[in-house]
Design a protein around this motif. Structure first.
Motif, PDB file in Angstrom:
ATOM      1  N   VAL A 156       0.885  -1.343  -0.427  1.00  9.45           N
ATOM      2  CA  VAL A 156      -0.082  -0.008   0.120  1.00  9.45           C
ATOM      3  C   VAL A 156       0.946   1.369   0.178  1.00  9.45           C
ATOM      4  O   VAL A 156       0.506   2.108  -0.338  1.00  9.45           O
ATOM      5  CB  VAL A 156      -0.520   0.519   1.392  1.00  9.45           C
ATOM      6  CG1 VAL A 156      -1.549   1.680   1.378  1.00  9.45           C
ATOM      7  CG2 VAL A 156      -2.080  -1.446   0.985  1.00  9.45           C
ATOM      8  N   SER A 157       1.521   1.280   1.219  1.00 16.49           N
ATOM      9  CA  SER A 157       3.080   2.238   1.075  1.00 16.49           C
ATOM     10  C   SER A 157       3.144   2.909  -0.651  1.00 16.49           C
ATOM     11  O   SER A 157       3.705   3.860  -1.044  1.00 16.49           O
ATOM     12  CB  SER A 157       3.977   2.142   1.737  1.00 16.49           C
ATOM     13  OG  SER A 157       4.494   0.770   1.522  1.00 16.49           O
ATOM     14  N   GLN A 158       3.544   1.014  -1.625  1.00 13.92           N
ATOM     15  CA  GLN A 158       4.794   1.709  -2.457  1.00 13.92           C
ATOM     16  C   GLN A 158       3.181   2.185  -3.977  1.00 13.92           C
ATOM     17  O   GLN A 158       4.064   2.400  -4.406  1.00 13.92           O
ATOM     18  CB  GLN A 158       5.256   0.276  -3.580  1.00 13.92           C
ATOM     19  CG  GLN A 158       6.129  -0.189  -2.212  1.00 13.92           C
ATOM     20  CD  GLN A 158       6.270  -1.901  -2.850  1.00 13.92           C
ATOM     21  OE1 GLN A 158       5.756  -2.069  -3.028  1.00 13.92           O
ATOM     22  NE2 GLN A 158       8.203  -1.496  -1.974  1.00 13.92           N
ATOM     23  N   ILE A 159       1.901   2.279  -3.615  1.00 11.01           N
ATOM     24  CA  ILE A 159       1.151   2.230  -4.172  1.00 11.01           C
ATOM     25  C   ILE A 159       1.275   3.972  -4.320  1.00 11.01           C
ATOM     26  O   ILE A 159       1.190   4.384  -5.456  1.00 11.01           O
ATOM     27  CB  ILE A 159      -0.137   1.621  -3.901  1.00 11.01           C
ATOM     28  CG1 ILE A 159      -0.158  -0.182  -4.647  1.00 11.01           C
ATOM     29  CG2 ILE A 159      -1.303   2.198  -4.799  1.00 11.01           C
ATOM     30  CD1 ILE A 159      -1.227  -0.792  -4.059  1.00 11.01           C
ATOM     31  N   ARG A 160       0.926   4.571  -2.582  1.00 11.64           N
ATOM     32  CA  ARG A 160       1.089   5.611  -2.601  1.00 11.64           C
ATOM     33  C   ARG A 160       2.023   6.634  -3.249  1.00 11.64           C
ATOM     34  O   ARG A 160       2.003   7.578  -3.899  1.00 11.64           O
ATOM     35  CB  ARG A 160       1.195   6.005  -0.950  1.00 11.64           C
ATOM     36  CG  ARG A 160       0.868   7.766  -0.647  1.00 11.64           C
ATOM     37  CD  ARG A 160       1.387   7.979   0.830  1.00 11.64           C
ATOM     38  NE  ARG A 160       0.080   8.921   0.732  1.00 11.64           N
ATOM     39  CZ  ARG A 160       1.889   9.921   0.709  1.00 11.64           C
ATOM     40  NH1 ARG A 160       3.036   9.535   0.259  1.00 11.64           N
ATOM     41  NH2 ARG A 160       1.695  11.604   0.827  1.00 11.64           N
ATOM     42  N   GLY A 161       2.965   5.758  -3.068  1.00  8.21           N
ATOM     43  CA  GLY A 161       4.310   6.781  -4.307  1.00  8.21           C
ATOM     44  C   GLY A 161       4.827   6.734  -5.303  1.00  8.21           C
ATOM     45  O   GLY A 161       5.315   7.153  -6.318  1.00  8.21           O
ATOM     46  N   GLU A 162       4.064   5.830  -6.422  1.00 10.71           N
ATOM     47  CA  GLU A 162       3.602   5.602  -6.974  1.00 10.71           C
ATOM     48  C   GLU A 162       3.358   6.794  -7.933  1.00 10.71           C
ATOM     49  O   GLU A 162       2.415   7.206  -7.601  1.00 10.71           O
ATOM     50  CB  GLU A 162       2.991   4.382  -8.056  1.00 10.71           C
ATOM     51  CG  GLU A 162       4.100   2.856  -7.676  1.00 10.71           C
ATOM     52  CD  GLU A 162       3.333   2.018  -7.697  1.00 10.71           C
ATOM     53  OE1 GLU A 162       3.708   0.606  -7.326  1.00 10.71           O
ATOM     54  OE2 GLU A 162       2.118   2.080  -7.842  1.00 10.71           O
TER      55      GLU A 162
END
Length: 326
Positions: A320-326
């Motif tokens: 989920v954190s990686q999705i936010r950073g994309e």
């Protein structure tokens, strides 16, 4: 992307102890801090064999002491269970120990059945009906020192701990708007009134000393894994928890079921609480979160997940954190 935060119920897994659950909560908090989440909130529930965060203020201190920068708070403290002075002293102490890192989210539900609520309070004469007055009292106790005031919270006064109102109804939305407070909607377990509540909050908001414009957060259950099938498997632990709660037999968090065969009544019981959950691979979860944010227009998303395997739980929040950073 808007900020992401975490709501943790400190789940006690089948065969584990509260000590294990609290250690896992701290480990999760340390990871999500590194992954860029803004807040780590804990919820007050009582007489629940699968939840270790009943003494929310104590657990908040444990998490804040083991992390460095993430905001830590309550999602929430159930105010009818406590005298405002007690909460002011507890959160004033936390703010003195961890300056500018503590949030105070308040709910007006008991967080328990009526028998447990009576055991907590000794009387049910004062409860949800006094909620607005109690919030005002808390604001006074956490605000500037008033010379000659008959009661002073020490620690507490002058701390200005940010107060949030939590809820799953129009009542809490309207009260948050009238008082000029940030509002968090519990759509992760009661999504029915989400859009009406957000609309009412924004339309009727009045600026306050704490907040000059509406700020809305909403909860979302998110189960992310490498594949849709793997995520659906993880999700079965929370589904079992919901079914047991509906049957009046809450228990510890159960391991996933490999091939669930839900009965029609079980599917019906799960639908209201779990209809807004996002479950799947990175691609599926990205689409679900993006759509949820688009539809709600929220200012912040708070994510929760009752996942049995701790490493899988970490991985879900990492995705989920990686999705936010994309």
């Amino acid at each position: 992307m808007i900020p992401f935060s975490v709501l943790d119920l400190s789940p006690i897994r089948q065969g584990d102890t509260p000590s294990h659950a609290l250690a896992n909560s701290l480990d999760l908090a340390r990871h999500v801090e590194r992954w860029g989440y803004r807040r780590f909130w804990l919820a007050e529930h009582h007489s629940m064999p699968g939840i270790a965060s009943a003494a929310a203020a104590v657990v908040i201190g444990h998490i804040a002491a083991g992390t460095n920068s993430i905001r830590v708070g309550s999602g929430g403290v159930m105010l009818p269970n406590h005298a405002p002075l007690v909460i002011a002293e507890q959160f004033g102490t936390l703010a003195a120990l961890f300056p500018d890192r503590i949030d105070l989210g308040l709910g007006r539900a008991p967080g328990a059945d009526q028998t447990t609520a009576r055991a907590l309070r000794r009387t049910l004469d004062v409860g949800a009906n006094s909620f607005p007055h109690d919030v005002l009292e808390l604001q006074r106790l956490l605000g500037p020192l008033v010379p000659g005031a008959p009661v002073t919270a020490v620690p507490g006064y002058g701390s200005e701990v940010p107060i949030w109102l939590l809820g799953s109804s129009l009542y809490s939305a309207e009260l948050a708007a009238v008082m000029g407070l940030p509002f968090a909607f519990a759509s992760h377990f009661a999504p029915a009134a989400l859009f009406d509540a957000l609309d009412l909050y924004r339309r009727t908001f009045r600026p306050s000393a704490q907040l000059d414009r509406p700020f809305a957060m909403a909860g979302l259950s998110v189960f992310a894994a490498e594949t849709d099938a793997a995520a659906r498997r993880l999700f079965t632990s929370q589904q079992q928890q919901v079914i047991n709660l509906r049957k009046g037999t809450p228990g510890q968090l159960q391991p996933p079921i490999e091939q669930p065969d839900w009965q029609p009544w079980e599917l019906a019981a799960m639908e209201p609480m779990l209809s807004s959950a996002v479950v799947g691979s990175r691609q599926t979860v990205r689409a679900g979160i993006t759509e949820f944010i688009r539809l709600t227009g929220i200012d912040e998303l708070i994510v929760t997940a009752q996942i049995h395997d701790h490493q899988a739980r970490l991985r879900s929040f990492e995705i989920v954190s990686q999705i936010r950073g994309e």
